[in-house]
Motif scaffolding. Structure first.
Motif, PDB file in Angstrom:
ATOM      1  N   VAL A 110       0.878  -1.171   0.000  1.00 34.17           N
ATOM      2  CA  VAL A 110       0.000   0.000   0.000  1.00 34.17           C
ATOM      3  C   VAL A 110       0.911   1.215   0.000  1.00 34.17           C
ATOM      4  CG1 VAL A 110      -1.705   1.287   1.353  1.00 34.17           C
ATOM      5  CG2 VAL A 110      -1.820  -1.221   1.234  1.00 34.17           C
ATOM      6  N   ILE A 111       0.590   2.192  -0.820  1.00 29.72           N
ATOM      7  CA  ILE A 111       1.418   3.396  -0.874  1.00 29.72           C
ATOM      8  C   ILE A 111       0.608   4.620  -0.489  1.00 29.72           C
ATOM      9  CG2 ILE A 111       3.164   2.552  -2.480  1.00 29.72           C
ATOM     10  CD1 ILE A 111       1.636   3.904  -4.727  1.00 29.72           C
ATOM     11  N   GLU A 112       1.295   5.548   0.109  1.00 33.26           N
ATOM     12  CA  GLU A 112       0.719   6.816   0.550  1.00 33.26           C
ATOM     13  C   GLU A 112       1.392   7.947  -0.220  1.00 33.26           C
ATOM     14  OE1 GLU A 112      -1.771   7.075   2.688  1.00 33.26           O
ATOM     15  OE2 GLU A 112      -1.830   4.917   3.071  1.00 33.26           O
ATOM     16  N   PRO A 113       0.756   9.113  -0.263  1.00 34.65           N
ATOM     17  CA  PRO A 113       1.387  10.258  -0.933  1.00 34.65           C
ATOM     18  C   PRO A 113       2.700  10.653  -0.246  1.00 34.65           C
ATOM     19  CG  PRO A 113      -0.911  10.711  -0.431  1.00 34.65           C
ATOM     20  CD  PRO A 113      -0.560   9.429   0.249  1.00 34.65           C
ATOM     21  N   ALA A 114       3.639  11.134  -1.028  1.00 33.99           N
ATOM     22  CA  ALA A 114       4.880  11.663  -0.464  1.00 33.99           C
ATOM     23  C   ALA A 114       4.537  12.842   0.438  1.00 33.99           C
ATOM     24  CB  ALA A 114       5.820  12.101  -1.585  1.00 33.99           C
ATOM     25  N   LEU A 115       5.337  13.049   1.466  1.00 36.07           N
ATOM     26  CA  LEU A 115       5.074  14.135   2.401  1.00 36.07           C
ATOM     27  C   LEU A 115       5.372  15.498   1.810  1.00 36.07           C
ATOM     28  CD1 LEU A 115       6.418  12.479   5.657  1.00 36.07           C
ATOM     29  CD2 LEU A 115       4.046  12.690   4.880  1.00 36.07           C
ATOM     30  N   THR A 116       6.362  15.555   0.936  1.00 36.41           N
ATOM     31  CA  THR A 116       6.721  16.832   0.304  1.00 36.41           C
ATOM     32  C   THR A 116       6.942  16.633  -1.181  1.00 36.41           C
ATOM     33  OG1 THR A 116       9.071  16.485   0.705  1.00 36.41           O
ATOM     34  CG2 THR A 116       7.839  17.699   2.397  1.00 36.41           C
ATOM     35  N   LEU A 117       6.809  17.713  -1.908  1.00 32.11           N
ATOM     36  CA  LEU A 117       7.084  17.709  -3.351  1.00 32.11           C
ATOM     37  C   LEU A 117       8.228  18.684  -3.626  1.00 32.11           C
ATOM     38  CD1 LEU A 117       3.533  17.686  -4.959  1.00 32.11           C
ATOM     39  CD2 LEU A 117       5.259  15.903  -5.042  1.00 32.11           C
ATOM     40  N   ASN A 118       9.421  18.270  -3.310  1.00 28.18           N
ATOM     41  CA  ASN A 118      10.579  19.150  -3.492  1.00 28.18           C
ATOM     42  C   ASN A 118      11.115  19.145  -4.905  1.00 28.18           C
ATOM     43  OD1 ASN A 118      10.459  19.809  -0.803  1.00 28.18           O
ATOM     44  ND2 ASN A 118      11.861  18.165  -0.198  1.00 28.18           N
TER      45      ASN A 118
END
Length: 166
Positions: free
Chosen positions: A85-93
């Motif tokens: 299961v994958i979750e969204p990345a915490l940041t979009l650097n």
């Protein structure tokens, strides 16, 4: 008796999305696209199937519209089909980063929606320049496609890991 589609097509909830990716010129790296092609042949009701050489930020718009997303990819460091299961990345650097967590984060930032998502990784044994899958990866592709169908059909019990491709 139901219609032909009801008899031949697996019943799947609407809003499913499958994204298979990998290079068609690098042998087993094509496994993600091959699994997506297999799912497309099954003509599942309510499921959109996308096959690409690589993930791009433009996919965030399609991802945001889905209820469930299955990402299919190959990996040389695996010997079994792996489901996570994958979750969204915490940041979009990094604006050039296009992996599944980054695309989920982009869907959240741009469209305010994140579907449930899994990454199914398929073992790749031969990624040299060629146009065919190894026999072990071909077997793993079939298993990965069945797992993707189970996730899209909300049959979680089928997502237990099993050794494939040895």
């Amino acid at each position: 008796m139901g219609s032909i589609c009801q008899r031949r097509c697996p019943v799947v909830g609407s809003g499913g999305l499958v994204i298979g990716y990998g290079s068609p010129l690098r042998g087993d790296d094509y496994a993600g696209q091959a699994a997506a092609a297999r799912l497309r042949q099954w003509r599942m009701v309510g499921v959109q199937v996308i096959a690409r050489a690589q993930l791009t930020p433009e996919l965030a718009a399609v991802i945001a519209q889905a209820r469930r997303v299955v990402f299919l990819d190959a990996a040389i460091d695996r010997t079994d089909v792996d489901v996570r299961v994958i979750e969204p990345a915490l940041t979009l650097n990094d604006s050039h980063r296009s992996d599944p967590p980054a695309l989920l984060a982009l869907a959240r930032v741009l469209y305010g929606r994140v579907p449930r998502a899994v990454l199914i990784t398929i073992p790749a044994y031969d990624t040299t320049l060629n146009l065919s899958l190894s026999p072990a990866t071909e077997r793993a592709v079939a298993h990965a496609a069945r797992l993707a169908r189970a996730f899209l059909g909300r049959r979680y019990w089928a997502l237990q890991e099993r050794a494939v491709g040895q």
